[in-house]
Design an enzyme around this catalytic site. Structure first.
Site, PDB file in Angstrom:
ATOM      1  N   THR A  38       0.819  -1.208   0.000  1.00 42.94           N
ATOM      2  CA  THR A  38       0.000   0.000   0.000  1.00 42.94           C
ATOM      3  C   THR A  38       0.851   1.255   0.000  1.00 42.94           C
ATOM      4  O   THR A  38       0.375   2.331  -0.372  1.00 42.94           O
ATOM      5  CB  THR A  38      -0.962  -0.014   1.199  1.00 42.94           C
ATOM      6  OG1 THR A  38      -1.794  -1.184   1.106  1.00 42.94           O
ATOM      7  CG2 THR A  38      -1.865   1.199   1.214  1.00 42.94           C
ATOM      8  N   VAL A  43      -0.362 -15.983  -2.850  1.00 43.53           N
ATOM      9  CA  VAL A  43      -0.421 -17.042  -1.850  1.00 43.53           C
ATOM     10  C   VAL A  43      -1.879 -17.425  -1.600  1.00 43.53           C
ATOM     11  O   VAL A  43      -2.743 -16.569  -1.436  1.00 43.53           O
ATOM     12  CB  VAL A  43       0.253 -16.598  -0.541  1.00 43.53           C
ATOM     13  CG1 VAL A  43       0.085 -17.658   0.541  1.00 43.53           C
ATOM     14  CG2 VAL A  43       1.732 -16.316  -0.786  1.00 43.53           C
ATOM     15  N   HIS A  87      -6.650   3.213   6.521  1.00 45.28           N
ATOM     16  CA  HIS A  87      -5.933   2.928   7.771  1.00 45.28           C
ATOM     17  C   HIS A  87      -6.552   1.739   8.498  1.00 45.28           C
ATOM     18  O   HIS A  87      -6.926   1.837   9.668  1.00 45.28           O
ATOM     19  CB  HIS A  87      -5.969   4.163   8.679  1.00 45.28           C
ATOM     20  CG  HIS A  87      -5.314   5.363   8.108  1.00 45.28           C
ATOM     21  ND1 HIS A  87      -5.398   6.616   8.680  1.00 45.28           N
ATOM     22  CD2 HIS A  87      -4.543   5.525   6.994  1.00 45.28           C
ATOM     23  CE1 HIS A  87      -4.708   7.488   7.948  1.00 45.28           C
ATOM     24  NE2 HIS A  87      -4.186   6.846   6.924  1.00 45.28           N
TER      25      HIS A  87
END
Length: 620
Positions: free
Chosen positions: A126, A259, A549
């Protein structure tokens, strides 16, 4: 169309449709499913994973694999002002929340009533698409972490790790709280607009100081501190991977590698391997870990991977046919700093960012490319910020007086030197996910007008969201429930934050620009008295924006207190598996979460070295 506009929008298209290419491609060259054996397999090359890859590869006899689903950055991701545009590219996972309507609804003015929740899908995570703002939070945040049963996480313990990473280039700083020589550049924004000074000057009117928010006290008004180097973005990859990737032969990086599962031996209870898919060739690989698997996929993807691997809420996993290895509250306790990003103030001068005017002036491009200066260096348009106590500000008393303050903010205000009136490309609208109807009814008559924004951000939310599995298919996005404003205290606080932002814009310092609140009632709230508390509460439920956030879905705490990981970030009940990203935060901090995630990575690297005997431990 002006040639500069053509160049600008062509660059955007290049960014959106850029050809994928990767580094060290296991996914490109391997013909077998065996991806090898490593001492450590790190999942995710974001702020936590990049730090771990750097620090663990300092041990020359450790072999490390860093697995990342995304690709490398390109030159357009370096441009700070273009940060909003990155959210509509494949550098973003493209997640959206579930719908929630009715009296407890949120994101009501977004397309389909769902909020965009951006997460970076890149080498650097990010930090490649965020607004680069570097804030550490308050001293009280970390002291509270320790008091919640996490020894070694008090402010006195974590400050050295902030300093270890930092290479300060700041003009305005408290030198006791900054350092030089680390991998991570922190600097002020090179460009100074004519709006920054009045915003900072307004502090005096409300009894606040001009301060270094990463210094002694968080409260106050400050220029932005950002991860910039000569006016360009410094991502986790640039800071921690680029300096070492060609020098350390014990580190291997596999991009375009998604993954899908962590293998845990059901008898030994030890994480032993990681399964991932090469996105370019659709082959499946298994990489084995001799020592540990380190999960750094972020607050949304780390809980998803744990649950897919059988670690999570028992009832939900069993309902999906997933064998449960460990019953833990994975995905619970989701926290976010919800904001209201459509607060717009018209001005009487050409002092804001209007996209056509910006790109038609070749000086701006020249300044950025040759000098590392000019408006293109402003991170997403955010130039200054303030951490405030709204009750004291609205009551016209000093912030260090009265019971509500205690030197801890309830709202952050971010000055944006542009607004949706200047968003001709639609990048800001796409970032926030506003519906066509909302954008048309609120902003269509003011397109091209000079305006700035002040964004109020809720610092300490009481409401809690959740991440859960949609199915047992790892390719299905997780279910994301924000639950914004589920607690009435949060709604009350954001209403005060909106009123505080309006008060700052109405201060004496802004009078020269005749700053005027956009006189348009927001759709869905027209029936309420304009600018009343009830009106702003309605607006907050309609315009529920995020800064990305997200924290606390793999909460660090003792197991008896609802923890997923212990104070050394080890997953409860599982050996050889740690989580190292923002998901481990017990409570969200008062500030942007990228800097604390770097700190968590630095601290985790030392703990891992201590546990494996290569670094002397001073822990009890």
């Amino acid at each position: 169309m002006d040639q500069h506009l053509v160049i600008f929008f062509t660059a955007i298209l290049v960014l959106i449709y850029a050809t994928n290419f990767g580094r060290c491609g296991l996914d490109d060259t391997a013909d077998e499913e065996d991806a090898g054996t490593y001492d450590f397999v790190i999942i995710g090359a974001g702020s936590g994973g990049s730090v771990l890859a750097n620090r663990l590869s300092e041990v020359a006899n450790w072999k490390i694999l860093l697995v990342e689903a995304g690709k490398e950055e390109m030159f357009l991701t370096d441009i700070p002002l273009l940060a909003p545009i990155l959210h509509i590219t494949d550098y973003n996972w493209g997640y959206r929340t579930e719908r929630k309507s009715g009296k407890l609804g949120y994101c009501l003015s977004m397309t389909d009533g769902r909020c965009n929740w951006p997460r970076g899908k890149a080498l650097g995570g990010t930090s490649v698409i965020n607004f680069m703002i570097y804030t550490r939070g308050a001293r009280a945040d970390y002291d509270e972490w320790e008091a919640m049963g996490n020894p070694g996480w008090a402010y006195r313990d974590v400050l050295p790790y902030f300093l270890k990473s930092e290479n300060s280039r700041l003009k305005y700083q408290d030198p006791r709280y900054h350092s030089v020589g680390g991998y991570l550049d922190v600097s002020n924004v090179p460009y100074v607009s004519r709006l920054r000074h009045p915003f900072l000057q307004s502090a005096k009117e409300f009894g606040y100081k001009f301060n270094d928010y990463n210094g002694e006290s968080l409260m106050g008004f400050s220029p932005v501190q950002a991860n910039l180097r000569f006016g360009r973005r410094v991502s986790a990859s640039k800071a921690f991977l680029d300096p070492i990737v060609n020098r350390r032969k014990n580190l291997r990086i596999s991009t375009f590698s998604r993954v899908t599962k962590i293998f845990v031996n059901s008898e030994t209870r030890r994480a032993s391997a990681v399964k991932f898919i090469g996105i370019n060739n659709n082959k499946t690989y298994v990489a084995r870990a001799r020592r540990e698997v380190l999960l750094c996929a972020g607050t949304l993807n780390s809980p998803q991977l744990l649950m897919l691997s059988g670690i999570g809420p028992k009832a939900r996993l069993e309902s999906l046919g997933i064998k449960v290895l460990e019953d833990l509250p994975v995905g619970q306790n989701l926290q976010d700093h919800v904001s209201m990003s459509a607060l717009t103030f018209l001005v009487n001068d050409s002092v804001t960012i209007i996209e056509p005017r910006l790109v038609m002036n070749p000086v701006n491009t020249f300044d950025y490319l040759l000098k590392g200066s000019g408006p293109f260096t402003v991170p997403g348009g955010a130039e200054a910020l303030a951490f405030i106590d709204t009750k004291s500000l609205l009551e016209n008393r000093k912030p260090d007086k009265g019971p509500s303050s205690a030197n801890y903010p309830d709202i952050e205000l971010v000055l944006g030197i542009g607004a949706l009136t200047g968003d001709v490309s639609g990048s800001l609208r796409s970032l926030f996910g506003f519906s066509d109807d909302f954008e048309r009814r609120v902003f269509s008559h003011y397109k091209g007008f000079d305006a700035f924004s002040i964004v109020p951000i809720l610092m300490r939310p009481k409401s809690r969201g959740r991440v859960s599995l949609r199915s047992d298919n790892p390719m299905d996005p997780p279910i994301l429930e924000a639950n914004y404003y589920e607690r009435s205290e949060d709604l009350d606080t954001i209403v005060r934050g909106i009123k505080a932002a309006i008060k700052v814009a109405s201060s004496r310092a802004f009078k020269r620009f005749n700053a005027t609140l956009l006189p348009v009632a927001f759709p869905g709230c027209e029936h309420l008295q304009f600018a009343s508390d009830d009106y702003w509460a309605c607006v907050a439920r309609h315009v529920s924006t995020t800064l990305g956030h997200f924290t606390s879905t793999c909460r660090m705490a003792p197991r008896a207190q609802g923890g997923v990981v212990d104070s050394r970030l080890r997953v409860h009940g599982i050996q050889g598996l740690r989580v190292v990203d923002a998901s481990v935060m017990p409570e969200i901090i008062a500030g942007h979460t990228c800097a604390p995630t770097y700190m968590i990575g630095e601290k985790a690297a030392d703990m891992i070295k201590q546990d494996w005997g290569v670094l002397k431990s001073n822990w009890n």
